[in-house]
Structure formats: structure tokens, C-alpha cells
Scaffold this active site. Sequence first.
Site, mmCIF file in Angstrom:
data_model
loop_
_atom_site.group_PDB
_atom_site.id
_atom_site.type_symbol
_atom_site.label_atom_id
_atom_site.label_comp_id
_atom_site.label_asym_id
_atom_site.label_seq_id
_atom_site.Cartn_x
_atom_site.Cartn_y
_atom_site.Cartn_z
ATOM 1 N N ARG A 1 -7.364 -4.273 -7.672
ATOM 2 C CA ARG A 1 -7.525 -3.990 -9.091
ATOM 3 C C ARG A 1 -6.914 -2.453 -9.446
ATOM 4 O O ARG A 1 -6.532 -1.938 -8.688
ATOM 5 C CB ARG A 1 -8.977 -3.206 -8.993
ATOM 6 C CG ARG A 1 -9.679 -2.432 -10.139
ATOM 7 C CD ARG A 1 -11.063 -1.859 -9.785
ATOM 8 N NE ARG A 1 -11.484 -0.884 -10.833
ATOM 9 C CZ ARG A 1 -12.460 -1.382 -11.747
ATOM 10 N NH1 ARG A 1 -12.458 -2.660 -11.793
ATOM 11 N NH2 ARG A 1 -12.715 -0.596 -12.626
ATOM 12 N N HIS B 1 -7.982 2.444 5.615
ATOM 13 C CA HIS B 1 -9.394 2.430 6.209
ATOM 14 C C HIS B 1 -9.915 1.306 6.034
ATOM 15 O O HIS B 1 -9.420 0.248 5.972
ATOM 16 C CB HIS B 1 -10.202 3.343 5.342
ATOM 17 C CG HIS B 1 -9.424 4.918 5.297
ATOM 18 N ND1 HIS B 1 -9.273 5.759 6.279
ATOM 19 C CD2 HIS B 1 -8.686 5.327 4.159
ATOM 20 C CE1 HIS B 1 -8.625 6.945 5.881
ATOM 21 N NE2 HIS B 1 -8.184 6.561 4.768
ATOM 22 N N THR C 1 0.821 -1.200 0.016
ATOM 23 C CA THR C 1 -0.110 -0.017 -0.104
ATOM 24 C C THR C 1 1.185 1.195 -0.092
ATOM 25 O O THR C 1 1.858 1.368 0.370
ATOM 26 C CB THR C 1 -1.043 0.098 1.246
ATOM 27 O OG1 THR C 1 -1.665 1.222 1.201
ATOM 28 C CG2 THR C 1 -0.102 -0.144 2.414
ATOM 29 N N ARG C 2 0.248 2.134 -0.708
ATOM 30 C CA ARG C 2 0.912 3.802 -0.727
ATOM 31 C C ARG C 2 0.187 4.761 0.051
ATOM 32 O O ARG C 2 0.373 6.002 -0.089
ATOM 33 C CB ARG C 2 1.469 3.876 -2.058
ATOM 34 C CG ARG C 2 0.545 4.242 -2.957
ATOM 35 C CD ARG C 2 1.229 4.519 -4.538
ATOM 36 N NE ARG C 2 -0.008 4.538 -5.397
ATOM 37 C CZ ARG C 2 -0.722 5.829 -5.603
ATOM 38 N NH1 ARG C 2 -0.555 6.919 -4.701
ATOM 39 N NH2 ARG C 2 -1.837 5.738 -6.618
ATOM 40 N N HIS D 1 -9.779 -1.213 3.572
ATOM 41 C CA HIS D 1 -8.649 -2.036 3.636
ATOM 42 C C HIS D 1 -8.375 -3.048 4.427
ATOM 43 O O HIS D 1 -7.917 -4.442 4.100
ATOM 44 C CB HIS D 1 -7.304 -0.983 3.632
ATOM 45 C CG HIS D 1 -7.070 0.143 2.615
ATOM 46 N ND1 HIS D 1 -7.850 1.250 2.977
ATOM 47 C CD2 HIS D 1 -6.785 0.141 1.268
ATOM 48 C CE1 HIS D 1 -7.492 2.212 1.876
ATOM 49 N NE2 HIS D 1 -6.856 1.314 0.894
#
Length: 585
Positions: free
Chosen positions: A305, A216, A211-212, A219
Site C-alpha cells: 500500500r 517488525h 524497505t526503508r 513485515h
Amino acid sequence: MSHTALAPNHDLAAVDTLIAPHGGVLKELYLPPAEAEALKLRSARLPGVDLDTRQLCDLELLLSGAFSPLEGFLGRRDYDRVVEELRLADGTLWPIPITLDVDEDFAAQLSTGSEVALRDSQGVPLAVLEVHDVYWPDRLHEAKRVFGSTDRLHPGVAELLDRTKPVALGGRVRGIQRPAHYDFGELRDTPRSLREWFAANGWSRIVAFQTRNPMHRAHRELTQRAAQQAGARLLIQPSVGRTKPGDVDHYTRVRCIRALLPQYPADSVKLSLLPLAMRMGGPREALWHAIIRKNYGASHFIVGRDHAGPGRGSNGQPFYGPFEAQQLLERHQDELGIRIVPFPAMVYAANRDAYLPSTQVTAEDDVRDISGTQLRRHLHEGSEIPAWYSFPDVVKILRERHPVHAPRGFALFFTGLSGAGKSTIAQAVIAQLLEHTSRPVTVLDGDEVRKHLSRGLGFSREDRAANVTRIGYVASEIVRHGGIAVCAPIAPYADARAESRALVEAHGDFIEIHVATSLEVCEARDRKGLYAQARAGKIARFTGISDPYEVPEQPELRIDGDAAEPVVLARQVLALLRNRGLIDG
């Protein structure tokens, strides 16, 4: 009990059950302490390179073994095959070129067998490169093959074409010491240390999440379900090197993830940081991420995605299809070794009061979402962020980072020929800004910068680029603190302008305004007689006469400085700022 630690399991049989590194061997490139100290002393006499952010991240991951099976920066044969076929010269799967770029003057000092000291921005020696290859990559071809585009709205393309130096050095790297990090030290694992932690705690099935962004509820739902689906524990490993310009800083992102960890079942999740310089390369980058996580010991990897996609291009279309990354990894699944966990986006259905995969949404579902832009608006206005979207502890951190009604800084970067009207239009913009706001505005005019900030620089390409980069750096500091920087240099070179953009966009908005006044008009306006002197050969390297002006391809605004009075042209600039929400209407 901590959610990033498990009760010790002293049966280390798990070490044999962890996935093998890519290529079979973890390629740690640090020398033993005594040899490293001797090389450190000798490196002071070697030609050296002070590494930029991308190069520093690449070196750190080379040295630690995260880029196994690489033992250094790619030579020509490896580079060519990676670009064309996603493979090293020996056939090993590898999708992203890892190259050390230098300028031609530096490369001219070197030959096969030369040694180069690799240093951080403070001049601390980290490694020595044994040069095996000196070559000139075709960057345009690389952009087409690796990124599938030459559109500079793609951040990887913009860096490659505008900020990457022309010569590449290939060769083996020998490590002297680890790069210094003063933040989150306990979370900065190497592949070796993380594998040892997995073994000591009995983990063998591990699903990694890249992740970057701040995490929340969606996720949390996605990662927890992916781990359950794989029958695995979860490794959350955010990129904390360089991500996409405009992303939330890594300090805030890591704090948000830490605040989220109690929402997982106890002893089910490990947080570790990855000092990766992302290229935002979509499918190829996703394959790269999977290989890196394999080297850290993960057995599974979540691919969502549009993984590592940079958004839309100048044609308004996404650079990559939503499932291209998943499809590429699935094609290489068996060879790759690490198992792929393709996962759709998680969406909130208000009528069910639950998150569900987007593939399970029906026409009856009331789907809710908050975009990044909407979230920033909520933070700016202090308005309520729905409980279904995030957790209170996460929202608290974001509100600290983005105080209510705090203005977002931005830089207006006027560029154009001498006499185009940049400074005059900039002054008209400043006057109209100050009629309606008390925000601090700082002017970085070309002549004034030359007199103070860039005193001593000449007019070679390198000195001109240095001048523009200095302007960009000062502007970025102004923007970082919520101010407005108004810059008006000639800035004739695209790469230097791109570097200034990157500096500013790390903290706010960069508005490039090309004052496209014709050369004939600029000459007619020339009160100092500079153009006449240049045409007579009395001034060397004069932009527009004996030195090129590289016209901006996609500025935020292009105006003709001769088309209307400055006050009228200034209104176009202010209209753009209002449309972007940077100033009030």
C-alpha cells in the site's frame, strides 16, 4: 545454518532459469583492470565532478548493471521521453530520469565529445563520462510529470526544484573502480554476484521486498505470506543509499533485519543491500524498484500500500493514492517481465492474536497498531513495546539507538532581511530556553559565522550558498548529538536553505522561522548605514536592494519582527517547540 546462505548446489542449471535483465543484457560498465588503471591515470587531467549522495548512488547502480539497460546518464531524447511517457527513446520501459546535474560555469567548459571525471567526496576517480549531450531540463515540468506535484513538502520535488543544478550532462559512463563502502561488505551484492549466488544455491523463483524502515512482526508476516503465495524464496533488499529525511539510519535498519532473520524458516531468505537514492516517487518509483530487482535476478516483487509514498502534501492529502503503484505496475505487468505480488497492509487483530491482511478485517476485530511516532515515544519513555508488535532482539537494537529520555536534537533556523531582528529574537529564544533546560545550545549567528567558519567567502550567490551550507553542516552535527543549534543568517536563497534542511533532517528536526519584517522597517533600523550605502551603489549585491531575497514558501513559523517585543515573539517559537514535543511544557 545461516539464514542468508543455502547449502551449495553445484548444478548451475538454475542460472538459465533466472529472469533475464531488463532489456535482455546486464549492462556492467566497469572496464577491464588494465584499461581502468590507464583511464584512472588520465582522469587526473580531466575536468571533474565531485558527486553528491544521489549522484554517487546513481553512478554505483549504473556501473554495476542495476540500472540496465542504461549505459550512462540520460541524454535529452531519453530524458524527454522518460519524463513524458515512462520510456527511453527506443521505447524501453523506464520511469525515473537518471541525470547528472552540474552548474552552468562547469557546463560552459564542455562540448560533445568532452570527458568528465566522476569522483567521490574524497576526490577518488570512479568513472569517466563521455559527454554526448549538454542540455537544460525544465525542472518544474519534470516535477509535475514525474512526481505529479510541485509541492516542496514532497522530498523529491524539494530536491529537484531547490537543490538540483540547472544543466544536465548525458553520455556513456566507463567505470574505473567501485565506490568504497566500509560497512556490511558481505551484504553489498552486485546484480552479477547475486545472480551467481541464486544459481549456485538453486534459487529461480525469488520474491523481492523493498524497505526503508526497520522490520517488525507485520513485515515478517507480509513477506512470508507473499513468498508462500508466489511459491518463491525471499530476497530482503533494503535501500541503504538515501531515503526520506528523518528515516532511521541504515546501520540500525540493517541490524534490525539481521535480528529478524531467525524468525523465518531456514534457507528461505537472503538479505542484500541496495545503494539506491530513493526519490519517494510513488507509482513511478515502484515501477523503477521492480526493474532494479529484475536486474538483480528476482522473479517477483512485493508492492504494498502506498509504495514509496512520501506522506501528505501541504493540502493535507496524500501525494499518491494507496493503490496507484499497484495499478501502474499491473498495467505494465506483461512488458515488465517480473511478476508483481500486490499485498495489503498486515494488521494485528488482538481478539484473534494474529496478523491478517487488512482486507480480511471484520467489524468484530480489535485491530491494534503502533505508528512510527508512537514507537519513538515508547523508546524515548522506556515504556513497554507490545510483544505482538516486534521481536525482543529487534526492540533491543532500537533501544540502543534511541536511549531512554535522550533528547532529540533540533535546529532553529532564523532567516530574513538584514535588520529584520533575527539575532535579537534568537537571543530571546535562547534566554527563555535556558531558563527551563540545561540542554546544550549553540548559536550560529550570521556575523560570527562569517568571521570564523566562512572567512574568505565573498557575497556571490555561490559564496552565500556555501556559507549557509556550512552553517547547515555544523548545525547537523550539533543536532546529531542531541543538541540545539540556533542559526540566524540572512540565507536569501531557497536552494541553500533547502540544503541546510536536508543536512539537519538526517539527524533531527529543522525549524525554519521566517522573520518577515518589512524592508522599510529594516532600513529604518539600520544602525550601520548598510542600506543607504547599498542604495548609493557603494555595496554590491546587497540583499533586498540589489540582490533578491527568496521568501520561504512554507516555513514552520513566520513572524513579523516589528509586530511585538522580542520576548513576546520568542514565546511563539517556544510554543511551537512544545507543540512538537521538542521541549517540555
